[in-house]
Design a protein around this motif. Structure first.
Motif, PDB file in Angstrom:
ATOM      1  N   PRO A  61      17.729  29.066  72.677  1.00  0.00           N
ATOM      2  CA  PRO A  61      16.566  28.856  71.814  1.00  0.00           C
ATOM      3  C   PRO A  61      15.985  30.176  71.298  1.00  0.00           C
ATOM      4  O   PRO A  61      15.806  31.122  72.063  1.00  0.00           O
ATOM      5  CB  PRO A  61      15.574  28.132  72.738  1.00  0.00           C
ATOM      6  N   LEU A  62      15.716  30.206  70.014  1.00  0.00           N
ATOM      7  CA  LEU A  62      15.237  31.428  69.367  1.00  0.00           C
ATOM      8  C   LEU A  62      13.779  31.348  68.919  1.00  0.00           C
ATOM      9  O   LEU A  62      13.174  32.369  68.623  1.00  0.00           O
ATOM     10  CB  LEU A  62      16.107  31.734  68.143  1.00  0.00           C
ATOM     11  N   SER A  63      13.230  30.150  68.848  1.00  0.00           N
ATOM     12  CA  SER A  63      11.928  29.975  68.212  1.00  0.00           C
ATOM     13  C   SER A  63      10.791  30.688  68.941  1.00  0.00           C
ATOM     14  O   SER A  63       9.877  31.215  68.295  1.00  0.00           O
ATOM     15  CB  SER A  63      11.606  28.481  68.072  1.00  0.00           C
TER      16      SER A  63
ATOM     17  N   LEU B 143      18.850  36.303  66.317  1.00  0.00           N
ATOM     18  CA  LEU B 143      17.970  36.109  65.166  1.00  0.00           C
ATOM     19  C   LEU B 143      18.433  36.952  63.977  1.00  0.00           C
ATOM     20  O   LEU B 143      18.407  36.509  62.827  1.00  0.00           O
ATOM     21  CB  LEU B 143      16.526  36.469  65.523  1.00  0.00           C
ATOM     22  N   GLU B 144      18.856  38.174  64.277  1.00  0.00           N
ATOM     23  CA  GLU B 144      19.328  39.057  63.211  1.00  0.00           C
ATOM     24  C   GLU B 144      20.666  38.567  62.657  1.00  0.00           C
ATOM     25  O   GLU B 144      20.909  38.651  61.449  1.00  0.00           O
ATOM     26  CB  GLU B 144      19.451  40.484  63.721  1.00  0.00           C
ATOM     27  N   GLU B 145      21.505  38.038  63.520  1.00  0.00           N
ATOM     28  CA  GLU B 145      22.819  37.559  63.084  1.00  0.00           C
ATOM     29  C   GLU B 145      22.694  36.428  62.075  1.00  0.00           C
ATOM     30  O   GLU B 145      23.473  36.366  61.103  1.00  0.00           O
ATOM     31  CB  GLU B 145      23.632  37.088  64.296  1.00  0.00           C
ATOM     32  N   ILE B 146      21.728  35.531  62.280  1.00  0.00           N
ATOM     33  CA  ILE B 146      21.583  34.409  61.346  1.00  0.00           C
ATOM     34  C   ILE B 146      20.629  34.732  60.202  1.00  0.00           C
ATOM     35  O   ILE B 146      20.443  33.903  59.305  1.00  0.00           O
ATOM     36  CB  ILE B 146      21.144  33.113  62.070  1.00  0.00           C
ATOM     37  N   GLY B 147      20.032  35.917  60.218  1.00  0.00           N
ATOM     38  CA  GLY B 147      19.277  36.384  59.067  1.00  0.00           C
ATOM     39  C   GLY B 147      17.775  36.216  59.106  1.00  0.00           C
ATOM     40  O   GLY B 147      17.096  36.555  58.133  1.00  0.00           O
ATOM     41  N   PHE B 148      17.226  35.724  60.213  1.00  0.00           N
ATOM     42  CA  PHE B 148      15.779  35.496  60.254  1.00  0.00           C
ATOM     43  C   PHE B 148      14.975  36.769  60.509  1.00  0.00           C
ATOM     44  O   PHE B 148      13.767  36.779  60.303  1.00  0.00           O
ATOM     45  CB  PHE B 148      15.427  34.433  61.301  1.00  0.00           C
ATOM     46  N   ILE B 149      15.634  37.827  60.976  1.00  0.00           N
ATOM     47  CA  ILE B 149      14.981  39.132  61.100  1.00  0.00           C
ATOM     48  C   ILE B 149      15.969  40.219  60.707  1.00  0.00           C
ATOM     49  O   ILE B 149      17.189  39.978  60.666  1.00  0.00           O
ATOM     50  CB  ILE B 149      14.447  39.414  62.526  1.00  0.00           C
TER      51      ILE B 149
ATOM     52  N   ILE C  10      10.542  40.698  58.977  1.00  0.00           N
ATOM     53  CA  ILE C  10      10.740  39.251  58.952  1.00  0.00           C
ATOM     54  C   ILE C  10      10.773  38.796  57.499  1.00  0.00           C
ATOM     55  O   ILE C  10       9.731  38.682  56.852  1.00  0.00           O
ATOM     56  CB  ILE C  10       9.615  38.518  59.712  1.00  0.00           C
ATOM     57  N   PRO C  11      11.964  38.551  56.950  1.00  0.00           N
ATOM     58  CA  PRO C  11      12.043  38.076  55.562  1.00  0.00           C
ATOM     59  C   PRO C  11      11.546  36.636  55.444  1.00  0.00           C
ATOM     60  O   PRO C  11      11.365  35.943  56.452  1.00  0.00           O
ATOM     61  CB  PRO C  11      13.540  38.183  55.235  1.00  0.00           C
ATOM     62  N   ASN C  12      11.341  36.206  54.213  1.00  0.00           N
ATOM     63  CA  ASN C  12      10.894  34.838  53.953  1.00  0.00           C
ATOM     64  C   ASN C  12      11.869  33.850  54.602  1.00  0.00           C
ATOM     65  O   ASN C  12      13.032  33.762  54.184  1.00  0.00           O
ATOM     66  CB  ASN C  12      10.836  34.604  52.438  1.00  0.00           C
ATOM     67  N   PRO C  13      11.447  33.097  55.605  1.00  0.00           N
ATOM     68  CA  PRO C  13      12.386  32.193  56.298  1.00  0.00           C
ATOM     69  C   PRO C  13      12.899  31.073  55.408  1.00  0.00           C
ATOM     70  O   PRO C  13      13.988  30.542  55.644  1.00  0.00           O
ATOM     71  CB  PRO C  13      11.557  31.653  57.470  1.00  0.00           C
TER      72      PRO C  13
ATOM     73  N   GLU D 184      13.830  31.402  52.292  1.00  0.00           N
ATOM     74  CA  GLU D 184      14.997  31.956  51.606  1.00  0.00           C
ATOM     75  C   GLU D 184      16.197  32.036  52.545  1.00  0.00           C
ATOM     76  O   GLU D 184      17.340  31.814  52.124  1.00  0.00           O
ATOM     77  CB  GLU D 184      14.665  33.341  51.058  1.00  0.00           C
ATOM     78  N   VAL D 185      15.940  32.359  53.796  1.00  0.00           N
ATOM     79  CA  VAL D 185      17.032  32.438  54.781  1.00  0.00           C
ATOM     80  C   VAL D 185      17.701  31.073  54.927  1.00  0.00           C
ATOM     81  O   VAL D 185      18.938  30.967  54.940  1.00  0.00           O
ATOM     82  CB  VAL D 185      16.497  32.918  56.147  1.00  0.00           C
ATOM     83  N   ILE D 186      16.908  30.033  55.010  1.00  0.00           N
ATOM     84  CA  ILE D 186      17.452  28.681  55.179  1.00  0.00           C
ATOM     85  C   ILE D 186      18.277  28.273  53.960  1.00  0.00           C
ATOM     86  O   ILE D 186      19.367  27.710  54.090  1.00  0.00           O
ATOM     87  CB  ILE D 186      16.314  27.673  55.443  1.00  0.00           C
ATOM     88  N   PHE D 187      17.789  28.574  52.767  1.00  0.00           N
ATOM     89  CA  PHE D 187      18.539  28.237  51.559  1.00  0.00           C
ATOM     90  C   PHE D 187      19.838  29.035  51.474  1.00  0.00           C
ATOM     91  O   PHE D 187      20.860  28.515  51.027  1.00  0.00           O
ATOM     92  CB  PHE D 187      17.673  28.483  50.317  1.00  0.00           C
ATOM     93  N   ARG D 188      19.802  30.291  51.908  1.00  0.00           N
ATOM     94  CA  ARG D 188      21.010  31.112  51.881  1.00  0.00           C
ATOM     95  C   ARG D 188      22.049  30.560  52.850  1.00  0.00           C
ATOM     96  O   ARG D 188      23.242  30.510  52.536  1.00  0.00           O
ATOM     97  CB  ARG D 188      20.661  32.559  52.224  1.00  0.00           C
ATOM     98  N   LEU D 189      21.617  30.114  54.022  1.00  0.00           N
ATOM     99  CA  LEU D 189      22.529  29.529  55.002  1.00  0.00           C
ATOM    100  C   LEU D 189      23.123  28.218  54.478  1.00  0.00           C
ATOM    101  O   LEU D 189      24.310  27.938  54.663  1.00  0.00           O
ATOM    102  CB  LEU D 189      21.798  29.289  56.318  1.00  0.00           C
ATOM    103  N   ARG D 190      22.303  27.438  53.826  1.00  0.00           N
ATOM    104  CA  ARG D 190      22.791  26.167  53.265  1.00  0.00           C
ATOM    105  C   ARG D 190      23.843  26.426  52.191  1.00  0.00           C
ATOM    106  O   ARG D 190      24.868  25.730  52.124  1.00  0.00           O
ATOM    107  CB  ARG D 190      21.624  25.379  52.671  1.00  0.00           C
ATOM    108  N   ALA D 191      23.587  27.425  51.349  1.00  0.00           N
ATOM    109  CA  ALA D 191      24.553  27.753  50.296  1.00  0.00           C
ATOM    110  C   ALA D 191      25.869  28.238  50.906  1.00  0.00           C
ATOM    111  O   ALA D 191      26.955  27.886  50.439  1.00  0.00           O
ATOM    112  CB  ALA D 191      23.975  28.820  49.373  1.00  0.00           C
ATOM    113  N   ALA D 192      25.776  29.044  51.958  1.00  0.00           N
ATOM    114  CA  ALA D 192      26.985  29.555  52.612  1.00  0.00           C
ATOM    115  C   ALA D 192      27.782  28.432  53.257  1.00  0.00           C
ATOM    116  O   ALA D 192      29.018  28.425  53.224  1.00  0.00           O
ATOM    117  CB  ALA D 192      26.606  30.593  53.661  1.00  0.00           C
ATOM    118  N   LYS D 193      27.084  27.465  53.832  1.00  0.00           N
ATOM    119  CA  LYS D 193      27.782  26.355  54.486  1.00  0.00           C
ATOM    120  C   LYS D 193      28.552  25.518  53.468  1.00  0.00           C
ATOM    121  O   LYS D 193      29.643  24.999  53.766  1.00  0.00           O
ATOM    122  CB  LYS D 193      26.775  25.469  55.232  1.00  0.00           C
TER     123      LYS D 193
END
Length: 213
Positions: A60-62, A108-114, A129-132, A134-143
């Protein structure tokens, strides 16, 4: 998506209802406009935390993320010069507390949240801490992108459609303009990719020697 005027109206009606149910609420509540020591959190934070925990099953990372965010001064920047305190605030204790915290930070850094930078002998001296959203959208696009690097496919594997849709629904409900803009941009890219080529000049066919006119 709620406009600023609509959000103010909702806030006012919620406040009126609260005061009718708990007349003493104003004296008992914690008010950031009165007290110091606060930071700003997006209303989507429970969904963000759920997604990052899904992305790192079994680790867990939260809590680490929230401890970092709570250490900012509304500037998305954290000094990491007190790792023991941050480890404790993240819920870790004992001899392995800081080691466990460092592991969560790396994930956290590996998945882009920091993002982190070194300071002196410490490999993690500062964090951004970048805009989370944007991180989620970037991960969705990569998937969804078959041409994305393999490590991005691995990182984004835990992002489920259900979790993403729930996050988007909440973001639009509370008026997250950045999420609305990213959805519009994504839809525009998909429309362009799916639309047939119109008006493109056809290549002239080369005649073979001796071919009939």
């Amino acid at each position: 998506m709620a406009t600023i005027r609509a959000r103010r109206a909702i806030s006012g009606s919620e406040l009126a209802l609260r005061n009718s149910l708990w007349p003493e609420a104003a004296e008992r509540a914690w008010d950031r406009t009165v007290y110091g020591g606060f930071t700003t959190l997006p209303k989507t934070i429970p969904y963000i935390c759920r997604i990052m925990d899904d992305l790192s099953k079994g680790f867990p990372l939260s809590t680490t993320y929230l401890a970092l965010w709570s250490s900012t001064w509304d500037n998305s920047f954290v000094r990491l010069n007190r790792p023991g305190d941050l480890a404790f605030a993240s819920g870790f204790s004992g001899e392995r507390a800081e080691r466990t915290w460092l592991d969560r930070m790396r994930r956290l850094e590996e998945i882009g949240f920091i993002q982190t930078k070194p300071s002196g002998a410490s490999k993690m001296g500062f964090a951004f801490i970048p805009n989370p959203h944007e991180v989620i959208f970037r991960l969705r696009a990569a998937k969804a992108d078959p041409h994305a690097p393999n490590h991005m496919h691995t990182v984004a594997a835990g992002l489920t459609e259900g979790a993403f849709n729930a996050f988007v629904e909440r973001a639009l409900e509370v008026g997250c303009n950045d999420v609305k803009a990213m959805l519009d941009a994504s839809a525009s890219r998909m429309e362009k990719a799916e639309s047939p080529s119109v008006g493109k000049p056809k290549r002239a066919r080369l005649k073979r020697p001796g071919a009939a006119e």
